[in-house]
Design a protein around this motif. Structure first.
Motif, PDB file in Angstrom:
ATOM      1  N   PHE A  28     -14.227 -18.391  29.001  1.00 25.02           N
ATOM      2  CA  PHE A  28     -12.832 -18.786  29.198  1.00 25.02           C
ATOM      3  C   PHE A  28     -12.037 -18.370  27.965  1.00 25.02           C
ATOM      4  N   THR A  29     -11.013 -17.508  28.150  1.00 22.20           N
ATOM      5  CA  THR A  29     -10.201 -17.033  27.036  1.00 22.20           C
ATOM      6  C   THR A  29      -8.722 -17.128  27.363  1.00 22.20           C
ATOM      7  N   ALA A  30      -7.913 -17.183  26.311  1.00 25.46           N
ATOM      8  CA  ALA A  30      -6.454 -17.156  26.421  1.00 25.46           C
ATOM      9  C   ALA A  30      -5.956 -16.029  25.531  1.00 25.46           C
ATOM     10  N   THR A  31      -5.041 -15.200  26.064  1.00 24.07           N
ATOM     11  CA  THR A  31      -4.492 -14.093  25.284  1.00 24.07           C
ATOM     12  C   THR A  31      -2.972 -14.149  25.374  1.00 24.07           C
ATOM     13  N   PRO A  32      -2.271 -14.266  24.293  1.00 20.74           N
ATOM     14  CA  PRO A  32      -2.725 -14.501  22.923  1.00 20.74           C
ATOM     15  C   PRO A  32      -3.088 -15.970  22.721  1.00 20.74           C
ATOM     16  N   ASP A  47       4.177 -15.829  27.232  1.00 16.81           N
ATOM     17  CA  ASP A  47       3.365 -15.655  28.434  1.00 16.81           C
ATOM     18  C   ASP A  47       1.916 -15.547  27.994  1.00 16.81           C
ATOM     19  N   VAL A  48       1.080 -16.446  28.495  1.00 19.66           N
ATOM     20  CA  VAL A  48      -0.335 -16.486  28.122  1.00 19.66           C
ATOM     21  C   VAL A  48      -1.159 -16.091  29.338  1.00 19.66           C
ATOM     22  N   LEU A  49      -2.101 -15.179  29.136  1.00 24.81           N
ATOM     23  CA  LEU A  49      -3.000 -14.761  30.203  1.00 24.81           C
ATOM     24  C   LEU A  49      -4.352 -15.437  29.997  1.00 24.81           C
ATOM     25  N   PHE A  50      -4.738 -16.293  30.941  1.00 26.49           N
ATOM     26  CA  PHE A  50      -6.039 -16.946  30.914  1.00 26.49           C
ATOM     27  C   PHE A  50      -6.999 -16.114  31.756  1.00 26.49           C
ATOM     28  N   GLN A  51      -8.202 -15.885  31.237  1.00 25.90           N
ATOM     29  CA  GLN A  51      -9.242 -15.167  31.968  1.00 25.90           C
ATOM     30  C   GLN A  51     -10.538 -15.956  31.863  1.00 25.90           C
ATOM     31  N   TRP A  52     -11.339 -15.924  32.930  1.00 27.76           N
ATOM     32  CA  TRP A  52     -12.583 -16.675  32.937  1.00 27.76           C
ATOM     33  C   TRP A  52     -13.585 -16.059  33.890  1.00 27.76           C
ATOM     34  N   GLN A  53     -14.825 -16.490  33.732  1.00 25.02           N
ATOM     35  CA  GLN A  53     -15.901 -16.196  34.669  1.00 25.02           C
ATOM     36  C   GLN A  53     -16.579 -17.514  34.980  1.00 25.02           C
ATOM     37  N   THR A  54     -16.517 -17.921  36.229  1.00 26.43           N
ATOM     38  CA  THR A  54     -17.151 -19.153  36.670  1.00 26.43           C
ATOM     39  C   THR A  54     -18.265 -18.805  37.646  1.00 26.43           C
ATOM     40  N   PRO A  55     -19.193 -19.725  37.889  1.00 23.46           N
ATOM     41  CA  PRO A  55     -20.251 -19.464  38.874  1.00 23.46           C
ATOM     42  C   PRO A  55     -19.658 -19.187  40.250  1.00 23.46           C
ATOM     43  N   GLN A  69      -2.289 -32.930  36.513  1.00 19.69           N
ATOM     44  CA  GLN A  69      -1.889 -31.957  37.515  1.00 19.69           C
ATOM     45  C   GLN A  69      -2.530 -30.603  37.211  1.00 19.69           C
ATOM     46  N   PRO A  70      -3.235 -30.005  38.180  1.00 26.63           N
ATOM     47  CA  PRO A  70      -3.805 -28.681  37.943  1.00 26.63           C
ATOM     48  C   PRO A  70      -2.731 -27.599  37.967  1.00 26.63           C
ATOM     49  N   LEU A  71      -2.904 -26.575  37.119  1.00 28.60           N
ATOM     50  CA  LEU A  71      -2.000 -25.426  37.140  1.00 28.60           C
ATOM     51  C   LEU A  71      -2.358 -24.519  38.306  1.00 28.60           C
ATOM     52  N   THR A  72      -3.658 -24.352  38.565  1.00 23.57           N
ATOM     53  CA  THR A  72      -4.147 -23.584  39.710  1.00 23.57           C
ATOM     54  C   THR A  72      -5.592 -23.987  39.976  1.00 23.57           C
ATOM     55  N   CYS A  73      -6.033 -23.833  41.229  1.00 20.13           N
ATOM     56  CA  CYS A  73      -7.411 -24.131  41.628  1.00 20.13           C
ATOM     57  C   CYS A  73      -7.949 -22.971  42.461  1.00 20.13           C
ATOM     58  N   TRP A  74      -9.289 -22.822  42.504  1.00 21.27           N
ATOM     59  CA  TRP A  74      -9.911 -21.734  43.248  1.00 21.27           C
ATOM     60  C   TRP A  74     -11.357 -22.087  43.569  1.00 21.27           C
ATOM     61  N   ASP A  75     -11.936 -21.325  44.493  1.00 14.66           N
ATOM     62  CA  ASP A  75     -13.341 -21.465  44.871  1.00 14.66           C
ATOM     63  C   ASP A  75     -14.158 -20.353  44.238  1.00 14.66           C
ATOM     64  N   GLY A  76     -15.187 -20.735  43.474  1.00 13.24           N
ATOM     65  CA  GLY A  76     -16.110 -19.769  42.884  1.00 13.24           C
ATOM     66  C   GLY A  76     -15.432 -18.681  42.089  1.00 13.24           C
ATOM     67  N   LYS A  77     -15.742 -17.431  42.427  1.00  6.46           N
ATOM     68  CA  LYS A  77     -15.193 -16.293  41.702  1.00  6.46           C
ATOM     69  C   LYS A  77     -13.922 -15.749  42.354  1.00  6.46           C
ATOM     70  N   ALA A  78     -13.285 -16.528  43.213  1.00  5.50           N
ATOM     71  CA  ALA A  78     -12.109 -16.044  43.943  1.00  5.50           C
ATOM     72  C   ALA A  78     -10.938 -15.713  43.020  1.00  5.50           C
ATOM     73  N   LEU A  79     -10.791 -16.419  41.924  1.00  2.00           N
ATOM     74  CA  LEU A  79      -9.702 -16.195  40.981  1.00  2.00           C
ATOM     75  C   LEU A  79     -10.300 -16.109  39.586  1.00  2.00           C
ATOM     76  N   GLN A  80      -9.938 -15.064  38.836  1.00  4.30           N
ATOM     77  CA  GLN A  80     -10.526 -14.901  37.524  1.00  4.30           C
ATOM     78  C   GLN A  80      -9.503 -14.734  36.415  1.00  4.30           C
ATOM     79  N   PHE A  82      -5.117 -15.960  35.277  1.00  2.00           N
ATOM     80  CA  PHE A  82      -3.891 -16.665  35.627  1.00  2.00           C
ATOM     81  C   PHE A  82      -2.893 -16.472  34.499  1.00  2.00           C
ATOM     82  N   LYS A  83      -1.668 -16.070  34.840  1.00  2.08           N
ATOM     83  CA  LYS A  83      -0.615 -15.890  33.841  1.00  2.08           C
ATOM     84  C   LYS A  83       0.244 -17.149  33.832  1.00  2.08           C
ATOM     85  N   TYR A  84       0.466 -17.675  32.624  1.00  3.80           N
ATOM     86  CA  TYR A  84       1.166 -18.952  32.466  1.00  3.80           C
ATOM     87  C   TYR A  84       2.304 -18.799  31.462  1.00  3.80           C
TER      88      TYR A  84
END
Length: 129
Positions: A28-32, A47-55, A69-80, A82-84
């Motif tokens: 899980f990373t945030a850039t910058p 603008d922060v770009l979050f990137q991740w790898q989940t099971p 409150q969640p910013l976004t939700c997803w199932d498995g590797k469906a979303l990797q 998110f720009k915030y």
């Protein structure tokens, strides 16, 4: 000795299930990772770009640490990723949360820093130019 041989098949069959329960680490990373405002106390906009790898299996959410409150939700590797649009005057922690057990699986901080810590003023309050 016979008791050992009778327990051996049970131990061998149990070992793979123990190994399969070992969870993979989540990346899980945030850039910058840093947001810079001009003066201390000002709101930093970035603008922060979050990137991740989940099971592949499971439901996950990206959340602010101080909000439920969640910013976004997803199932498995469906979303990797998110720009915030980050807006804050202080360092903020973001979490990836597994909805299966409601535990944080990873965290990252976006650090707010300033160019000038405090406005410079003369001790008397007068300026001489």
């Amino acid at each position: 000795m016979n008791r050992l041989y009778s327990w051996l098949p049970l131990i061998l069959f149990a070992a793979p299930s123990i190994a399969s329960e070992h969870k993979q680490p989540v990346i899980f990373t945030a850039t910058p990772e840093q947001c810079v405002a001009l003066h201390k106390g000002q709101i930093c906009y970035q603008d922060v770009l979050f990137q991740w790898q989940t099971p592949a299996i499971g439901r996950f959410c990206l959340m602010l640490s101080q909000s439920q409150q969640p910013l976004t939700c997803w199932d498995g590797k469906a979303l990797q990723q998110f720009k915030y649009s980050f807006e804050s005057d202080s360092t903020t922690t973001f979490r990836l949360v597994s909805q299966d057990d409601l535990n944080a699986v990873a965290e990252v901080k976006v650090v707010v820093t300033w160019v000038y810590k405090a406005p410079k003023q003369s001790p008397s309050g007068w300026r001489l130019f």
